[in-house]
Design a protein around this motif. Structure first.
Motif, PDB file in Angstrom:
ATOM      1  N   ARG A  43       3.476   5.602   0.057  1.00 33.25           N
ATOM      2  CA  ARG A  43       4.365   6.696   0.458  1.00 33.25           C
ATOM      3  C   ARG A  43       4.974   6.431   1.821  1.00 33.25           C
ATOM      4  NH1 ARG A  43       0.566  11.858  -1.437  1.00 33.25           N
ATOM      5  NH2 ARG A  43       0.996  11.677  -3.686  1.00 33.25           N
ATOM      6  N   ALA A  44       4.163   5.886   2.737  1.00 27.60           N
ATOM      7  CA  ALA A  44       4.668   5.579   4.075  1.00 27.60           C
ATOM      8  C   ALA A  44       5.738   4.491   4.026  1.00 27.60           C
ATOM      9  CB  ALA A  44       3.521   5.143   4.984  1.00 27.60           C
ATOM     10  N   ALA A  45       5.657   3.627   3.003  1.00 26.72           N
ATOM     11  CA  ALA A  45       6.623   2.541   2.848  1.00 26.72           C
ATOM     12  C   ALA A  45       7.808   2.950   1.989  1.00 26.72           C
ATOM     13  CB  ALA A  45       5.936   1.313   2.244  1.00 26.72           C
ATOM     14  N   GLY A  46       7.956   4.245   1.737  1.00 24.11           N
ATOM     15  CA  GLY A  46       9.087   4.731   0.948  1.00 24.11           C
ATOM     16  C   GLY A  46       8.993   4.373  -0.516  1.00 24.11           C
ATOM     17  N   ASN A  47       7.773   4.354  -1.067  1.00 28.84           N
ATOM     18  CA  ASN A  47       7.529   4.022  -2.481  1.00 28.84           C
ATOM     19  C   ASN A  47       8.029   2.615  -2.830  1.00 28.84           C
ATOM     20  OD1 ASN A  47       6.350   6.562  -3.156  1.00 28.84           O
ATOM     21  ND2 ASN A  47       8.393   7.456  -3.259  1.00 28.84           N
ATOM     22  N   ASN A  48       7.866   1.694  -1.906  1.00 30.31           N
ATOM     23  CA  ASN A  48       8.241   0.300  -2.146  1.00 30.31           C
ATOM     24  C   ASN A  48       7.421  -0.259  -3.300  1.00 30.31           C
ATOM     25  OD1 ASN A  48       8.487  -2.582  -2.023  1.00 30.31           O
ATOM     26  ND2 ASN A  48       9.204  -2.385   0.080  1.00 30.31           N
ATOM     27  N   PRO A  49       8.068  -0.750  -4.367  1.00 33.93           N
ATOM     28  CA  PRO A  49       7.310  -1.240  -5.522  1.00 33.93           C
ATOM     29  C   PRO A  49       6.394  -2.422  -5.198  1.00 33.93           C
ATOM     30  CG  PRO A  49       9.639  -1.803  -5.705  1.00 33.93           C
ATOM     31  CD  PRO A  49       9.520  -0.827  -4.590  1.00 33.93           C
ATOM     32  N   LEU A  50       6.737  -3.197  -4.169  1.00 37.55           N
ATOM     33  CA  LEU A  50       5.873  -4.312  -3.776  1.00 37.55           C
ATOM     34  C   LEU A  50       4.540  -3.820  -3.217  1.00 37.55           C
ATOM     35  CD1 LEU A  50       8.424  -6.747  -2.099  1.00 37.55           C
ATOM     36  CD2 LEU A  50       7.335  -6.975  -4.335  1.00 37.55           C
ATOM     37  N   LEU A  51       4.534  -2.577  -2.747  1.00 44.15           N
ATOM     38  CA  LEU A  51       3.308  -1.975  -2.218  1.00 44.15           C
ATOM     39  C   LEU A  51       2.819  -0.872  -3.148  1.00 44.15           C
ATOM     40  CD1 LEU A  51       4.224  -1.766   1.583  1.00 44.15           C
ATOM     41  CD2 LEU A  51       2.726  -3.419   0.459  1.00 44.15           C
ATOM     42  N   HIS A  52       2.939  -1.117  -4.435  1.00 42.37           N
ATOM     43  CA  HIS A  52       2.471  -0.135  -5.413  1.00 42.37           C
ATOM     44  C   HIS A  52       0.956   0.048  -5.257  1.00 42.37           C
ATOM     45  CE1 HIS A  52       1.477   1.632  -9.336  1.00 42.37           C
ATOM     46  NE2 HIS A  52       2.720   2.056  -9.332  1.00 42.37           N
ATOM     47  N   PRO A  53       0.461   1.280  -5.388  1.00 42.20           N
ATOM     48  CA  PRO A  53      -0.976   1.541  -5.214  1.00 42.20           C
ATOM     49  C   PRO A  53      -1.881   0.660  -6.067  1.00 42.20           C
ATOM     50  CG  PRO A  53       0.221   3.605  -5.292  1.00 42.20           C
ATOM     51  CD  PRO A  53       1.228   2.527  -5.581  1.00 42.20           C
ATOM     52  N   LEU A  54      -1.461   0.358  -7.299  1.00 47.17           N
ATOM     53  CA  LEU A  54      -2.287  -0.496  -8.155  1.00 47.17           C
ATOM     54  C   LEU A  54      -2.398  -1.912  -7.596  1.00 47.17           C
ATOM     55  CD1 LEU A  54      -1.166   0.547 -11.760  1.00 47.17           C
ATOM     56  CD2 LEU A  54      -3.261   1.156 -10.551  1.00 47.17           C
ATOM     57  N   VAL A  55      -1.315  -2.415  -7.027  1.00 49.13           N
ATOM     58  CA  VAL A  55      -1.335  -3.756  -6.444  1.00 49.13           C
ATOM     59  C   VAL A  55      -2.273  -3.800  -5.247  1.00 49.13           C
ATOM     60  CG1 VAL A  55       0.052  -5.545  -5.337  1.00 49.13           C
ATOM     61  CG2 VAL A  55       1.004  -4.226  -7.230  1.00 49.13           C
ATOM     62  N   ILE A  56      -2.128  -2.831  -4.344  1.00 48.96           N
ATOM     63  CA  ILE A  56      -2.974  -2.787  -3.147  1.00 48.96           C
ATOM     64  C   ILE A  56      -4.440  -2.623  -3.527  1.00 48.96           C
ATOM     65  CG2 ILE A  56      -3.455  -1.512  -1.026  1.00 48.96           C
ATOM     66  CD1 ILE A  56      -0.524  -0.722  -0.937  1.00 48.96           C
ATOM     67  N   THR A  57      -4.706  -1.743  -4.493  1.00 46.13           N
ATOM     68  CA  THR A  57      -6.087  -1.513  -4.922  1.00 46.13           C
ATOM     69  C   THR A  57      -6.693  -2.767  -5.534  1.00 46.13           C
ATOM     70  OG1 THR A  57      -5.560   0.807  -5.375  1.00 46.13           O
ATOM     71  CG2 THR A  57      -7.585  -0.057  -6.331  1.00 46.13           C
ATOM     72  N   ALA A  58      -5.934  -3.438  -6.384  1.00 46.30           N
ATOM     73  CA  ALA A  58      -6.442  -4.653  -7.023  1.00 46.30           C
ATOM     74  C   ALA A  58      -6.770  -5.727  -5.982  1.00 46.30           C
ATOM     75  CB  ALA A  58      -5.421  -5.186  -8.018  1.00 46.30           C
ATOM     76  N   ILE A  59      -5.871  -5.908  -5.007  1.00 42.29           N
ATOM     77  CA  ILE A  59      -6.108  -6.905  -3.959  1.00 42.29           C
ATOM     78  C   ILE A  59      -7.325  -6.522  -3.120  1.00 42.29           C
ATOM     79  CG2 ILE A  59      -5.164  -7.921  -1.853  1.00 42.29           C
ATOM     80  CD1 ILE A  59      -2.394  -7.681  -3.109  1.00 42.29           C
ATOM     81  N   GLY A  60      -7.428  -5.246  -2.785  1.00 44.78           N
ATOM     82  CA  GLY A  60      -8.557  -4.792  -1.982  1.00 44.78           C
ATOM     83  C   GLY A  60      -9.892  -4.965  -2.683  1.00 44.78           C
ATOM     84  N   VAL A  61      -9.944  -4.587  -3.952  1.00 45.98           N
ATOM     85  CA  VAL A  61     -11.190  -4.728  -4.716  1.00 45.98           C
ATOM     86  C   VAL A  61     -11.564  -6.190  -4.898  1.00 45.98           C
ATOM     87  CG1 VAL A  61     -12.248  -4.370  -6.986  1.00 45.98           C
ATOM     88  CG2 VAL A  61     -10.964  -2.519  -5.913  1.00 45.98           C
ATOM     89  N   MET A  62     -10.562  -7.034  -5.186  1.00 45.20           N
ATOM     90  CA  MET A  62     -10.841  -8.464  -5.342  1.00 45.20           C
ATOM     91  C   MET A  62     -11.363  -9.075  -4.047  1.00 45.20           C
ATOM     92  SD  MET A  62      -7.922 -10.104  -7.832  1.00 45.20           S
ATOM     93  CE  MET A  62      -6.536  -9.530  -6.862  1.00 45.20           C
TER      94      MET A  62
END
Length: 244
Positions: A43-62
């Protein structure tokens, strides 16, 4: 019917037992916390698709899995409740469909045809690329489910002989690519009709495309939600029938 309910309750009980352990509760809490943070970042990035929540979550969990030495099978067991909830999430797609039912009746066969064409062309072109390079059959089957939302894609991919986990990856990549390319494509092909824009985003780029449509207006988002649901349902029915 009673047997089905019994099987579902038994499966849920086993999932809850695996989750109700210290590692299970830890990984479940960590995953949800990362996802909550990812939503704020997006949301802070203006809903930038490159920073989609699923992408960030997957990277963080991995990253945490590598740091703690936790294997993917162990993580899936500990956080099994999240995977089990994909089933109810799939059923919940009926809600936006019901909310847009009047629009479905109004547009009729034209709407179904447009979504059907989009739902066929996008995955078939991607599958054709893998077919030409003689990719493994399981990979080809997985690619066919890339344009529908994650719960449906994983289950459909499993049924037709694909790889459910890889289907989730393809879905995310497809959504991000679609959300990024949509404005350029609409301008290049002079697609000014907002209903058409919404249907295209939902049919091809599923949930990520629908999130992009939200930033374009409620009317675009409503049609994207409709495209997402209809394409997901049609693909989930047709692919198993064709490849069974």
């Amino acid at each position: 019917m009673i047997d089905i309910v019994s099987d579902v309750m038994h499966e849920l009980w086993q999932v809850l037992l695996n989750t109700a352990t210290i590692p299970g509760l830890q990984w479940l809490s960590i995953t949800l916390a990362i996802y909550a943070g990812a939503i704020k970042i997006n949301r802070a990035a203006g809903n930038n698709p490159l920073l989609h929540p699923l992408v960030i979550t997957a990277i963080g969990v991995m990253a945490l899995s590598v740091i703690t030495g936790t294997g993917i099978e162990d993580y899936q067991q500990h956080a099994g409740l999240l995977h089990w909830l994909l089933g109810p999430a799939t059923v919940a797609l009926a809600l936006p469909m019901f909310a847009q039912w009047q629009k479905v009746r109004e547009l009729g066969w034209r709407l179904v045809l447009a979504i059907g064409v989009g739902g066929i062309i996008a995955p078939v072109l991607a599958w054709l690329c893998l077919f030409v390079v003689d990719a493994p059959l399981a990979l080809q089957m997985t690619m066919l489910a890339k344009s529908i939302t994650t719960p449906l894609a994983m289950e459909t991919s499993r049924v037709i002989g694909g790889v459910p986990e890889l289907a989730a990856v393809f879905v995310i990549i497809t959504g991000i690519a679609g959300a990024i390319a949509a404005p350029l494509s609409f301008g290049l092909f002079q697609v000014a009709d907002r209903q058409a824009q919404g249907i295209a985003l939902g049919s091809v780029a599923h949930a990520v495309g629908t999130a992009k449509a939200l930033s374009m207006g409620e009317d675009v988002a409503a049609m994207a939600s409709l495209g997402l649901c209809l394409n997901g349902i049609m693909t989930a029915i047709v692919l198993p029938l064709v490849f069974s």
